[in-house]
Design a protein around this motif. Sequence first.
Motif, PDB file in Angstrom:
ATOM      1  N   GLY A  26      82.263 -28.122  -1.021  1.00 34.14           N
ATOM      2  CA  GLY A  26      80.978 -27.464  -0.771  1.00 34.14           C
ATOM      3  C   GLY A  26      80.997 -26.033  -1.262  1.00 34.14           C
ATOM      4  N   LEU A  27      82.088 -25.335  -0.949  1.00 36.05           N
ATOM      5  CA  LEU A  27      82.171 -23.941  -1.391  1.00 36.05           C
ATOM      6  C   LEU A  27      82.282 -23.843  -2.908  1.00 36.05           C
ATOM      7  N   SER A  28      82.954 -24.794  -3.527  1.00 33.37           N
ATOM      8  CA  SER A  28      83.072 -24.717  -4.979  1.00 33.37           C
ATOM      9  C   SER A  28      81.697 -24.926  -5.637  1.00 33.37           C
ATOM     10  N   ILE A  29      80.840 -25.749  -5.017  1.00 37.37           N
ATOM     11  CA  ILE A  29      79.471 -25.920  -5.524  1.00 37.37           C
ATOM     12  C   ILE A  29      78.682 -24.615  -5.352  1.00 37.37           C
ATOM     13  N   ILE A  30      78.854 -23.988  -4.184  1.00 39.35           N
ATOM     14  CA  ILE A  30      78.178 -22.710  -3.942  1.00 39.35           C
ATOM     15  C   ILE A  30      78.658 -21.662  -4.958  1.00 39.35           C
ATOM     16  N   PHE A  31      79.967 -21.610  -5.188  1.00 41.02           N
ATOM     17  CA  PHE A  31      80.526 -20.671  -6.179  1.00 41.02           C
ATOM     18  C   PHE A  31      79.893 -20.921  -7.553  1.00 41.02           C
ATOM     19  N   ASP A  32      79.794 -22.203  -7.935  1.00 39.14           N
ATOM     20  CA  ASP A  32      79.178 -22.553  -9.223  1.00 39.14           C
ATOM     21  C   ASP A  32      77.739 -22.078  -9.286  1.00 39.14           C
ATOM     22  N   ASN A  33      76.976 -22.397  -8.213  1.00 40.00           N
ATOM     23  CA  ASN A  33      75.560 -22.028  -8.195  1.00 40.00           C
ATOM     24  C   ASN A  33      75.355 -20.522  -8.225  1.00 40.00           C
ATOM     25  N   LEU A  34      76.275 -19.790  -7.626  1.00 39.67           N
ATOM     26  CA  LEU A  34      76.153 -18.332  -7.607  1.00 39.67           C
ATOM     27  C   LEU A  34      76.747 -17.688  -8.862  1.00 39.67           C
ATOM     28  N   ASN A  35      77.333 -18.544  -9.713  1.00 47.75           N
ATOM     29  CA  ASN A  35      77.926 -18.028 -10.950  1.00 47.75           C
ATOM     30  C   ASN A  35      79.129 -17.117 -10.700  1.00 47.75           C
ATOM     31  N   ILE A  36      79.898 -17.407  -9.664  1.00 48.61           N
ATOM     32  CA  ILE A  36      81.007 -16.512  -9.329  1.00 48.61           C
ATOM     33  C   ILE A  36      82.379 -17.189  -9.463  1.00 48.61           C
ATOM     34  N   LEU A  60      81.877  -9.148 -12.480  1.00 52.58           N
ATOM     35  CA  LEU A  60      80.906  -9.700 -11.535  1.00 52.58           C
ATOM     36  C   LEU A  60      79.718 -10.251 -12.316  1.00 52.58           C
ATOM     37  N   PRO A  61      79.090 -11.331 -11.801  1.00 47.12           N
ATOM     38  CA  PRO A  61      77.879 -11.830 -12.463  1.00 47.12           C
ATOM     39  C   PRO A  61      76.778 -10.764 -12.403  1.00 47.12           C
ATOM     40  N   THR A  62      75.816 -10.847 -13.331  1.00 51.27           N
ATOM     41  CA  THR A  62      74.783  -9.802 -13.417  1.00 51.27           C
ATOM     42  C   THR A  62      73.986  -9.660 -12.119  1.00 51.27           C
ATOM     43  N   TRP A  63      73.718 -10.780 -11.419  1.00 54.23           N
ATOM     44  CA  TRP A  63      72.914 -10.661 -10.196  1.00 54.23           C
ATOM     45  C   TRP A  63      73.616  -9.809  -9.146  1.00 54.23           C
ATOM     46  N   MET A  64      74.949  -9.836  -9.097  1.00 55.83           N
ATOM     47  CA  MET A  64      75.669  -9.012  -8.127  1.00 55.83           C
ATOM     48  C   MET A  64      75.606  -7.535  -8.504  1.00 55.83           C
ATOM     49  N   ALA A  65      75.757  -7.269  -9.786  1.00 57.15           N
ATOM     50  CA  ALA A  65      75.674  -5.897 -10.264  1.00 57.15           C
ATOM     51  C   ALA A  65      74.281  -5.332  -9.985  1.00 57.15           C
ATOM     52  N   ILE A  67      72.235  -6.174  -7.498  1.00 58.15           N
ATOM     53  CA  ILE A  67      72.119  -5.888  -6.068  1.00 58.15           C
ATOM     54  C   ILE A  67      72.727  -4.524  -5.756  1.00 58.15           C
ATOM     55  N   GLU A  68      73.865  -4.228  -6.383  1.00 57.62           N
ATOM     56  CA  GLU A  68      74.508  -2.941  -6.134  1.00 57.62           C
ATOM     57  C   GLU A  68      73.647  -1.781  -6.614  1.00 57.62           C
ATOM     58  N   LYS A  69      72.798  -2.023  -7.620  1.00 55.15           N
ATOM     59  CA  LYS A  69      71.934  -0.965  -8.149  1.00 55.15           C
ATOM     60  C   LYS A  69      70.665  -0.793  -7.312  1.00 55.15           C
ATOM     61  N   THR A  70      70.302  -1.831  -6.534  1.00 54.33           N
ATOM     62  CA  THR A  70      69.078  -1.778  -5.725  1.00 54.33           C
ATOM     63  C   THR A  70      69.178  -0.661  -4.694  1.00 54.33           C
ATOM     64  N   PRO A  71      68.113   0.168  -4.567  1.00 50.27           N
ATOM     65  CA  PRO A  71      68.176   1.255  -3.594  1.00 50.27           C
ATOM     66  C   PRO A  71      68.309   0.731  -2.168  1.00 50.27           C
ATOM     67  N   LYS A  72      69.075   1.452  -1.378  1.00 49.28           N
ATOM     68  CA  LYS A  72      69.262   1.078   0.024  1.00 49.28           C
ATOM     69  C   LYS A  72      68.032   1.522   0.825  1.00 49.28           C
ATOM     70  N   VAL A  73      67.921   1.006   2.048  1.00 48.59           N
ATOM     71  CA  VAL A  73      66.809   1.369   2.922  1.00 48.59           C
ATOM     72  C   VAL A  73      66.935   2.856   3.271  1.00 48.59           C
ATOM     73  N   PRO A  74      65.843   3.637   3.056  1.00 49.69           N
ATOM     74  CA  PRO A  74      65.921   5.068   3.371  1.00 49.69           C
ATOM     75  C   PRO A  74      66.139   5.305   4.863  1.00 49.69           C
ATOM     76  N   GLU A  75      66.672   6.467   5.197  1.00 50.19           N
ATOM     77  CA  GLU A  75      66.902   6.817   6.581  1.00 50.19           C
ATOM     78  C   GLU A  75      65.573   6.919   7.330  1.00 50.19           C
ATOM     79  N   GLY A  76      65.516   6.482   8.575  1.00 54.88           N
ATOM     80  CA  GLY A  76      64.291   6.547   9.353  1.00 54.88           C
ATOM     81  C   GLY A  76      63.354   5.383   9.085  1.00 54.88           C
TER      82      GLY A  76
END
Length: 103
Positions: A26-36, A60-65, A67-76
């Motif tokens: 199951g995890l290997s299928i998930i890994f495949d689907n996530l391209n990881i 890392l696959p492009t989708w992970m990179a 996500i890392e570039k996506t701005p985080k939730v601002p304070e407050g």
Amino acid sequence: MHEIMVAEDDLDPRESHELFRDFENGLSIIFDNLNITTAFRLRRAGKLKYKIERIPGSELPTWMAEIEKTPKVPEGVFECPHCGRRFPTDIQLSMHTKLHYIT
Ligand SMILES: [Zn+2]
């Protein structure tokens, strides 16, 4: 590093073998689907314990990179972990979050 566990230690050995095989497949299928598949590997680290390890030097696959570039939730600002809606107070978020569990 992330650790995951399969918690069923009272199964007979044959059932347990099948459970672990299904879990690994199951995890290997998930890994495949996530391209990881080329970036991470699953390693059994004990009777009931697995570790997901980053393969050294892997990219890392492009989708992970992205996500890392996506701005985080601002304070407050309080963001619902279920739908991403944002609220000015944690009380409003808490009231909103309950709706996800009711419906
Ligand atoms: Zn929500």
